[in-house]
Design an enzyme around this catalytic site. Structure first.
Site, PDB file in Angstrom:
ATOM      1  N   GLU A  32      60.208  24.399   3.770  1.00 33.64           N
ATOM      2  CA  GLU A  32      60.915  23.118   3.901  1.00 33.64           C
ATOM      3  C   GLU A  32      62.133  23.181   2.997  1.00 33.64           C
ATOM      4  O   GLU A  32      62.042  23.631   1.846  1.00 33.64           O
ATOM      5  CB  GLU A  32      60.008  21.957   3.484  1.00 33.64           C
ATOM      6  CG  GLU A  32      60.699  20.601   3.477  1.00 33.64           C
ATOM      7  CD  GLU A  32      59.762  19.477   3.031  1.00 33.64           C
ATOM      8  OE1 GLU A  32      58.574  19.521   3.389  1.00 33.64           O
ATOM      9  OE2 GLU A  32      60.227  18.576   2.302  1.00 33.64           O
TER      10      GLU A  32
ATOM     11  N   GLU B 191      67.614  14.570  -1.920  1.00 34.80           N
ATOM     12  CA  GLU B 191      66.634  13.519  -2.157  1.00 34.80           C
ATOM     13  C   GLU B 191      67.057  12.760  -3.401  1.00 34.80           C
ATOM     14  O   GLU B 191      67.576  13.347  -4.364  1.00 34.80           O
ATOM     15  CB  GLU B 191      65.231  14.080  -2.369  1.00 34.80           C
ATOM     16  CG  GLU B 191      64.604  14.672  -1.135  1.00 34.80           C
ATOM     17  CD  GLU B 191      63.164  15.083  -1.394  1.00 34.80           C
ATOM     18  OE1 GLU B 191      62.252  14.381  -0.933  1.00 34.80           O
ATOM     19  OE2 GLU B 191      62.971  16.125  -2.061  1.00 34.80           O
TER      20      GLU B 191
END
Length: 326
Positions: free
Chosen positions: A174, A179
């Site tokens: 991933e 973020e």
């Protein structure tokens, strides 16, 4: 933004020089045939959000209350009140409202879950991805966005593998391009002036019990200014660089990651990945940091996206090498 569905859960001229990306001039998208002769990056995909609705040839709009296995507190919907295109921007709006929707993603294999099961949560929001529509191995991936602030707020721009070449999550990998949690929150452990850290992360390793991740993080008070900023990665064979407004703030190389599914040192980050953009509310990470929990102040919250763009390196499409200088 862990997603355990796989197993468990004018022209724009951009040059790369020195150890960081040089700034990009202009917001015009070049024709796909045009390249920057200095770096040989070619624009291969983009969404400028110039229409009146989400382009479903480019994006899937997600509808479920699953939350990615992170105990998030939103249901994702396709309603215009949560996902809209207005004035040349994608607007993802998180609202404080009780909503009942599918408990599981529609993409889960038949029989793996009860597709009729529903779930009720206290917030709604939006999530889009390019799964089955568009995916890439190596390239430069950027989003120009204005991020929301507040305790429990979690905007993200990230990537998951297009198939199960290396098994389930996180063996298959991933890539979290951006973020941020609890932006603007003032607390004893927050940065001066309010929480302003942004992170890039790789998830990799073994099965769900032996999974691991590594972050690259930077304190970026400028993202609290209410303006648009550009977040990205330059991903090439054996190396991933994270960028903010064209400047590299973190790097990982093949020796920094692995998968128990392969002895190839580049695995699992040597296969096609697709893009995801979403605005989560709550979840294990944001609710356990800063002031804790979710503040209901300031809703609705909006993540505004000016554009998303993908370039690939013409010098060597197979490896992505040759368009950035170490």
């Amino acid at each position: 933004m862990p997603d355990i569905s796989q197993g468990w859960r004018g022209a724009m001229l951009c040059a790369i020089g020195g150890s960081s990306l040089a700034g990009c001039a202009g917001d015009q998208v070049p024709d796909a045939a045009q390249t920057d002769t200095a770096s040989d990056w070619q624009l291969v995909w983009a969404d400028e959000f110039d229409g009146s609705a989400v382009d479903t040839a480019k994006w899937n709009v997600i509808e479920d209350c699953w939350g990615g296995g992170n105990d998030e507190q939103q249901c994702y919907t396709a309603r215009a009140s949560n996902v809209a295109v207005q004035d040349g921007r994608l607007i993802i709006t998180a609202r404080e409202e009780e909503f009942t929707g599918p408990a599981w993603p529609a993409r889960f294999p038949a029989g793996s879950v009860d597709a009729s099961e529903t779930k009720t949560l206290p917030f709604t929001s939006g999530k889009l991805n390019t799964r089955t529509l568009h995916d890439w191995t190596y390239g430069r991936f950027e989003i120009r966005a204005r991020l929301p602030q507040g305790q429990g707020v979690w905007p993200a721009f990230w990537m998951l593998p297009a198939d199960d070449r290396y098994g389930g999550w996180p063996e298959a990998g991933e890539i979290d391009i951006l973020e941020a949690v609890n932006l603007g929150v003032e607390c004893d452990t927050c940065e001066e002036g309010g929480e302003s850290s942004i992170l890039g992360t790789l998830h990799y390793g073994g099965d769900r019990d032996t999974s691991t991740y590594t972050n690259r993080e930077t304190v970026a008070p400028q993202v609290l200014d209410g303006e648009f900023h550009t977040y990205g990665v330059v991903w090439q064979k054996g190396r991933i660089d994270w960028t903010l407004d064209g400047e590299v703030y973190g790097t990982m190389r093949a020796e920094d990651w692995y998968t128990t599914s392969s002895d190839d040192p580049d695995a699992p980050f040597d296969q096609p990945f697709y893009l995801i953009v979403n605005l989560a509310i709550g979840g294990n990470w944001p609710e356990s940091t800063a002031l804790g929990g979710i503040s209901n102040e300031g809703f609705p919250k909006q993540m505004e996206v000016d554009w998303v763009r993908v370039w690939q390196c013409n010098a060597d499409m197979a490896t992505g090498l040759g368009c950035s200088k170490d």
